[in-house]
Design an enzyme around this catalytic site. Structure first.
Site, short mmCIF file in Angstrom:
data_model
loop_
_atom_site.label_atom_id
_atom_site.label_comp_id
_atom_site.label_asym_id
_atom_site.label_seq_id
_atom_site.Cartn_x
_atom_site.Cartn_y
_atom_site.Cartn_z
N LYS A 107 17.81 -53.56 15.13
CA LYS A 107 19.11 -54.05 15.63
C LYS A 107 19.81 -52.96 16.44
O LYS A 107 20.40 -53.23 17.49
CB LYS A 107 19.98 -54.49 14.44
N GLU B 186 14.19 -59.10 -0.41
CA GLU B 186 12.95 -59.87 -0.41
C GLU B 186 11.96 -59.25 -1.39
O GLU B 186 12.12 -58.11 -1.82
CB GLU B 186 12.38 -59.87 1.00
N1 HSE Z 1 17.41 -58.66 5.98
C1 HSE Z 1 18.55 -58.48 6.81
C2 HSE Z 1 19.68 -57.89 6.01
C3 HSE Z 1 19.05 -59.73 7.48
O1 HSE Z 1 19.53 -57.59 4.83
O2 HSE Z 1 20.73 -57.68 6.58
C4 HSE Z 1 18.19 -60.14 8.62
O3 HSE Z 1 18.03 -59.10 9.52
#
Ligand code: HSE
Length: 467
Positions: free
Chosen positions: A227, A212
């Site tokens: 996570k 991003e």
């Molecule tokens: N931005 C995360 C990733 C995915 O690069 O795995 C969404 O959690």
């Protein structure tokens, strides 16, 4: 007929009435995952109905504001109301399940809590929300007898929550190690494959849409820690406690260390590791050397993978896409089917949110990093003089740290073949250790750093054999 069998028949009849009607879903957010969910539900409608036992229908879509609602209307067509005020959706008495796909803490937290207070089930992909406020959200859901399902919050399309909570329910889980952030795995794969530095690869990842424009949460390990916190809670029956996780990203990782690790037979991955120890639970995200021969070391690009070590089954590995519209929608719809199947069940007979029954949760502490057991990769830039190596190994021995391997290479200014006379310039000294306690290693490092022949800050990375 006995009173009991009359009651049972009435219950069955009521259940059939409810089940004849499609379950009504309110979708908050129609971005990448929301649109993916909408399309998967439409495309696989017949199969999903066959599996769930009744239809699953989107009854309303909500956006952050009126302007976005208009854009959403163009995607879903005129038959489906799109509103610019999500509060209207969570208060809609016709909606049975609220799917929250806007991410972030607010207004997601307020909307989820309101939906639960209104007696609605919730499906969410919001890892940050649950890692930080899971305790409050699950407690209210229990009180109201509703489900909060979150398969899509961890590793996208990989059904790891289902596996940990249900598939492995017979086991005592020992540890979990996962590549649970695709952005950083893509960056590390490119750094290794092309020998490029972090900043160059990050720019490329942003250009390709893997990272991003503000990549902080991904590259600093925060997304992975969200996570990991959820997986750890489910694996060990402890509350979600993101605040106690050790979080370290890849932004200061140098291409040199990826190269030396490779020469020693290791790959560097950003791993989320949670492990049961006698005195507590390890909960940590950091770049980690792992043997190149391990399957997980060969997970490349933006893919995710999770290894689970459990006492009965042994080692299992889960691999797949950790992000993207339809992979994540796959997990969202799986939760919708689960919730639909169990919507009419007694709440006490549903699968507990965090795998363990609320009265069986444990207060096992999360360990401080100083108490964590791991092995280390050290890179020291040292003066190439007699006795330097011996002073360093003496310090390690004094701290009861055992050396696994040593590699010496010419540092900046040396030729690749090492063709340089003694004392001409700095040398890179790479040391792999066996397992030790991190606090002990930190003490040893402080001593080494104080040696006049150690010319730069020592690089310390952790190494796991995952055996
Ligand atoms: N931005 C995360 C990733 C995915 O690069 O795995 C969404 O959690």
């Amino acid at each position: 007929m006995t009173t009991r069998s009359v009651a049972a028949q009435t219950h069955v009849a009521q259940r059939r009435d409810v089940e004849a009607k499609a379950i009504q879903v309110g979708l908050i957010g129609l971005g990448t995952v929301g649109a993916g969910t909408f399309h998967v539900l439409q495309r696989n409608q017949a199969e999903i109905r066959g599996r769930a036992g009744r239809g699953i229908e989107i009854a309303m879509v909500a956006a952050r504001n009126a302007e976005r609602a208009k854009a959403y209307q163009a995607i879903v067509g005129d038959g489906l109301p799109c509103v610019g005020d999500a509060q209207q959706l969570v208060d809609n008495p016709d909606i049975d399940i609220v799917v929250e796909l806007i991410g972030g803490i607010e207004p997601a937290r307020t909307l989820v809590l309101k939906a639960i207070a209104n007696g609605k089930h919730v499906v969410t992909a919001n890892k940050a929300l649950l890692a930080l406020h899971g305790g409050e959200i699950f407690a209210l859901a229990r009180e109201k007898g509703v489900t909060v399902a979150f398969e899509a919050a961890v590793a996208g399309g990989i059904p790891i929550i289902k596996a940990l909570r249900e598939g492995l329910t017979a086991n005592r889980i020992e540890w979990i190690a996962g590549i649970i952030n695709g952005t950083t795995n893509f960056i590390l794969s490119e750094m290794r494959g092309k020998g490029l530095d972090f900043a160059t690869v990050l720019k490329e990842a942003q250009r390709l849409g893997y990272a991003e424009s503000d990549p902080t949460f991904d590259i600093e390990g925060v997304d992975a820690a969200h996570k990991l916190t959820l997986m750890s809670a489910i694996a060990f029956g402890v509350p979600v406690q993101f605040g106690k996780a050790h979080v370290e990203g890849i932004s200061s990782l140098q291409a040199t260390d990826i190269k030396y690790a490779e020469q020693l037979g290791y790959r560097i991955k950003l791993l989320g590791i949670t492990r049961r120890r006698e005195n507590g639970i390890e909960l940590r995200v950091h770049p980690t050397l792992i043997p190149a021969s391990r399957l997980i070391a060969n997970v490349e690009g933006a893919m995710n993978a999770v290894v689970v070590q459990a006492d009965a089954v042994g080692t299992t590995l889960y691999y797949g896409k950790g992000a993207g519209a339809e992979p994540t929608a796959s997990a969202v719809v799986a939760d919708l089917v689960d919730v639909t199947r169990l919507a009419t069940a007694d709440p006490d007979h549903r699968v507990p949110h965090l795998a363990f029954q609320p009265d069986a949760m444990s207060d096992t502490p999360v360990l401080e990093m100083a108490e964590v057991h791991t092995a280390f990769y050290l890179r020291l830039v040292v003066a190439d003089q007699p006795g330097v190596l011996s002073r360093i190994t003496t310090i390690l021995a004094e701290h009861d740290i055992s050396i696994d391997a040593v590699l010496q290479r010419p540092g900046a200014g040396g030729t690749p073949s090492g063709g340089r006379a003694e004392g001409e310039g700095p040398t890179d000294l790479i040391i792999l250790t066996h397992d030790t306690v991190e606090g002990r290693m930190n003490d040893a490092l402080a001593k080494m750093q104080g040696l006049p022949t150690v010319l730069a800050p020592i690089v310390k990375l952790r190494k796991e054999e995952l055996a």
